[in-house]
Write an enzyme that holds these catalytic residues in place. Structure first.
Site, mmCIF file in Angstrom:
data_model
loop_
_atom_site.group_PDB
_atom_site.id
_atom_site.type_symbol
_atom_site.label_atom_id
_atom_site.label_comp_id
_atom_site.label_asym_id
_atom_site.label_seq_id
_atom_site.Cartn_x
_atom_site.Cartn_y
_atom_site.Cartn_z
ATOM 1 N N HIS A 39 -32.679 -32.117 -4.771
ATOM 2 C CA HIS A 39 -31.579 -32.285 -5.493
ATOM 3 C C HIS A 39 -30.372 -31.596 -4.811
ATOM 4 O O HIS A 39 -30.491 -30.534 -4.297
ATOM 5 C CB HIS A 39 -31.763 -31.405 -6.970
ATOM 6 C CG HIS A 39 -30.771 -31.529 -8.077
ATOM 7 N ND1 HIS A 39 -31.018 -32.760 -8.797
ATOM 8 C CD2 HIS A 39 -29.877 -31.066 -8.495
ATOM 9 C CE1 HIS A 39 -30.040 -32.624 -9.635
ATOM 10 N NE2 HIS A 39 -29.283 -31.553 -9.637
ATOM 11 N N LYS A 184 -25.567 -38.407 -14.632
ATOM 12 C CA LYS A 184 -24.641 -37.282 -14.202
ATOM 13 C C LYS A 184 -24.794 -37.691 -12.600
ATOM 14 O O LYS A 184 -25.866 -37.680 -12.081
ATOM 15 C CB LYS A 184 -24.904 -35.823 -14.374
ATOM 16 C CG LYS A 184 -24.019 -34.916 -13.876
ATOM 17 C CD LYS A 184 -23.878 -33.733 -14.488
ATOM 18 C CE LYS A 184 -23.726 -32.413 -13.547
ATOM 19 N NZ LYS A 184 -23.690 -31.230 -14.630
ATOM 20 N N LYS A 186 -24.051 -36.439 -8.715
ATOM 21 C CA LYS A 186 -23.451 -35.288 -8.081
ATOM 22 C C LYS A 186 -22.628 -36.114 -6.795
ATOM 23 O O LYS A 186 -23.096 -36.750 -5.992
ATOM 24 C CB LYS A 186 -24.394 -34.553 -7.611
ATOM 25 C CG LYS A 186 -25.226 -33.783 -8.687
ATOM 26 C CD LYS A 186 -24.408 -32.972 -9.368
ATOM 27 C CE LYS A 186 -24.886 -31.561 -9.591
ATOM 28 N NZ LYS A 186 -24.274 -30.404 -10.316
ATOM 29 N N ASP A 214 -19.977 -34.839 -11.233
ATOM 30 C CA ASP A 214 -19.697 -33.635 -10.878
ATOM 31 C C ASP A 214 -19.662 -33.339 -9.306
ATOM 32 O O ASP A 214 -20.633 -33.429 -8.816
ATOM 33 C CB ASP A 214 -21.012 -32.933 -11.294
ATOM 34 C CG ASP A 214 -20.661 -31.089 -11.124
ATOM 35 O OD1 ASP A 214 -19.926 -30.852 -10.947
ATOM 36 O OD2 ASP A 214 -21.862 -30.511 -11.626
ATOM 37 N N GLU A 240 -16.502 -33.465 -13.423
ATOM 38 C CA GLU A 240 -16.782 -32.079 -13.733
ATOM 39 C C GLU A 240 -16.249 -31.449 -12.427
ATOM 40 O O GLU A 240 -16.526 -31.741 -11.367
ATOM 41 C CB GLU A 240 -18.348 -31.852 -13.846
ATOM 42 C CG GLU A 240 -18.882 -30.400 -14.216
ATOM 43 C CD GLU A 240 -20.189 -30.357 -14.368
ATOM 44 O OE1 GLU A 240 -20.670 -31.224 -15.011
ATOM 45 O OE2 GLU A 240 -20.699 -29.378 -14.316
ATOM 46 N N ASP A 265 -16.235 -26.068 -14.999
ATOM 47 C CA ASP A 265 -17.661 -25.567 -15.095
ATOM 48 C C ASP A 265 -17.666 -24.258 -14.322
ATOM 49 O O ASP A 265 -17.345 -23.090 -15.004
ATOM 50 C CB ASP A 265 -18.786 -26.370 -14.326
ATOM 51 C CG ASP A 265 -19.974 -26.051 -14.509
ATOM 52 O OD1 ASP A 265 -20.480 -25.065 -15.135
ATOM 53 O OD2 ASP A 265 -21.068 -26.658 -13.531
ATOM 54 N N LYS A 289 -22.986 -22.661 -20.213
ATOM 55 C CA LYS A 289 -24.226 -22.014 -19.527
ATOM 56 C C LYS A 289 -24.503 -20.765 -19.741
ATOM 57 O O LYS A 289 -23.585 -19.745 -19.607
ATOM 58 C CB LYS A 289 -24.201 -22.227 -17.958
ATOM 59 C CG LYS A 289 -23.871 -23.794 -17.481
ATOM 60 C CD LYS A 289 -23.944 -23.857 -16.036
ATOM 61 C CE LYS A 289 -24.254 -25.309 -15.701
ATOM 62 N NZ LYS A 289 -23.267 -25.829 -14.744
ATOM 63 N N GLU A 343 -27.447 -31.654 -21.051
ATOM 64 C CA GLU A 343 -28.191 -32.066 -19.818
ATOM 65 C C GLU A 343 -29.445 -31.530 -19.377
ATOM 66 O O GLU A 343 -29.664 -31.441 -18.213
ATOM 67 C CB GLU A 343 -27.052 -32.168 -18.713
ATOM 68 C CG GLU A 343 -26.552 -30.719 -18.203
ATOM 69 C CD GLU A 343 -26.044 -30.736 -16.788
ATOM 70 O OE1 GLU A 343 -25.120 -31.749 -16.796
ATOM 71 O OE2 GLU A 343 -25.978 -29.846 -16.276
HETATM 72 C C1 MUC Z 1 -23.807 -27.928 -12.122
HETATM 73 O O1 MUC Z 1 -22.859 -27.743 -11.418
HETATM 74 O O2 MUC Z 1 -23.706 -28.575 -13.287
HETATM 75 C C2 MUC Z 1 -26.702 -28.732 -13.080
HETATM 76 C C3 MUC Z 1 -27.036 -29.844 -12.887
HETATM 77 C C4 MUC Z 1 -26.882 -30.149 -11.692
HETATM 78 O O3 MUC Z 1 -27.003 -31.333 -11.438
HETATM 79 O O4 MUC Z 1 -26.292 -29.340 -10.922
HETATM 80 C C5 MUC Z 1 -26.354 -27.979 -11.841
HETATM 81 C C6 MUC Z 1 -25.004 -27.220 -11.623
HETATM 82 MG MG MG Z 2 -21.357 -28.303 -12.835
#
Ligand code: MUC
Ligand code: MG
Length: 390
Positions: A39, A184, A186, A214, A240, A265, A289, A343
């Protein structure tokens, strides 16, 4: 009603709901759980997730559990599992031992006095107390937080291998299983141009799916200005944390130019930070969170603060196991509004979750556990097997 642990008491003694609910033991352990795939985030990547699981015991023998999630060591936030465990052992546990578990606000204050910030650590202990208190009284934690308004929440899945082919295949699997239809992506570990090429392929392969991106702080204002129009063309619904937390004015400027809402975030842990992000125009959606807020009531207060500033709400995560997800869901289920769903893919991305019965993912929703406490039961054998050895 046969309240566990106090069934031998007289009616008068039973009517004293505080009896037997003194905190007798707080025990944090570190667990490392491998993930089903790598991840990646802009600034770190993980193939296993580390958590602190807190076991809280009450005088009546009831046991409750809470969790602190981290991502990539002290990387996503400043707390590592080693620091969380050490600070619970040395400061947070001594501050609340012998106190009544039902004094939720007083226990939070005692922990805040004993250790500043340490939000993930405090949130884990607080969750364990809510779980123990609820299990002891036979009541769901959501009832202590105002009562549930929903029993299931639309749940997004995060695609974060960085390989578009793998991500498309993974998303299609989730879609056909009717588990997730929002994704989502990244960004920020490839160059922006490469990320746009990847996003183009993914959005073309997943027509009709809502895509959130994000950036985890990886961009500058100039990069955001350059690439936001392309993201709008691709139909991205939410962006994000594009810039670093300190860059409020710059984030406000890009939000003003963007047709896609910006979600705050990492830039907002405290109520004051939420207000600063909202009033500077840097974010119109807030990611909730537990590790940022440091307690279930604190998380609900964060939601109220964001909402009062006009922000919409998104149930964020830090890849919590089913236990941490249950703590979030206890709060999320009570929020008057939760416009963006949540999520909670953590229980499905760890190879071994720690629960006896997994949380249900069905018809694109995660179902909020309804039993006493957080509504989930820890598999103590799995917990012992995954506990980090000294
Ligand atoms: C974040 O920054 O949101 C949560 C989901 C993900 O993919 O990373 C985390 C942290
Ligand atoms: Mg985030």
């Amino acid at each position: 009603m046969n309240v566990p642990g106090i069934s031998g008491l007289s009616p008068a003694e039973r009517a004293d709901h505080r009896l037997g609910r003194d905190i007798t033991r707080i025990e944090p352990v570190i667990v490392d759980l491998p993930t089903t795939r790598r991840h990646r985030l802009s600034n770190t990547e993980v193939t296993f997730q580390s958590y602190v699981i807190v076991r809280a015991e009450l005088a009546d023998g009831t046991v409750g559990y809470g969790e602190a999630a981290t991502l990539g060591g002290p990387r996503w936030a400043e707390e590592s599992v080693e620091a969380i465990k050490a600070n619970i052992d040395a400061y947070l546990a001594p501050a609340i031992l012998g106190r009544n578990a039902l004094d939720f606000e007083a226990n939070l204050l005692a922990m805040k006095k004993a250790a500043s910030r340490n939000n993930a650590a405090r949130g884990a202990v607080d969750s364990a107390l809510f779980d123990a208190a609820g299990k002891s009284l036979g009541l769901p934690t959501s009832l202590f937080l105002g009562g549930a308004l929903r029993d299931r929440i639309e749940v997004l899945w995060a695609l974060a291998s960085g390989d578009a082919d793998q991500e498309i295949e993974e998303a299609k699997g989730k879609l056909s299983a009717r588990e997730h239809r929002r994704f989502k992506i990244k960004l920020g570990f490839h160059s922006p141009a490469d990320d746009m090429a990847r996003l183009t392929r993914i959005t073309e392969a997943l027509p009709g799916c809502e895509i959130v991106c994000d950036v985890n702080q990886a961009w500058s204002e100039a990069t955001a200005i350059r690439y936001l129009p392309r993201m709008a063309e691709l139909g991205i619904v939410l962006i994000e944390q594009p810039l670093r937390p300190g860059l409020l004015e710059a984030t406000g400027r890009i939000a003003a130019r963007s047709s896609i809402p910006i979600m705050t975030d990492e830039a907002a842990f405290t109520g004051a930070e939420i207000v600063a992000n909202a009033t500077s125009g840097a974010g119109s959606v807030y990611s909730l969170k537990l590790v940022k807020s440091g307690g279930l009531m604190e998380l609900k207060r964060a939601a109220g603060t964001a909402q009062a500033c006009g922000m919409e709400l998104y149930g964020g995560c830090l890849l919590e196991t089913g236990l941490g997800a249950a703590a979030h869901l206890a709060v999320f289920s009570t929020l008057p509004t939760l416009e963006w769903g949540c999520e909670h893919f953590g229980p499905r991305i760890v190879k071994t979750d720690l629960l006896r019965e997994p949380i249900t993912f069905k018809d694109f929703h995660i179902h909020c556990p309804t039993g006493p406490g957080l509504g989930v039961d820890i598999n103590e054998d799995a917990l012992a097997a995954m506990t980090r050895k000294a």
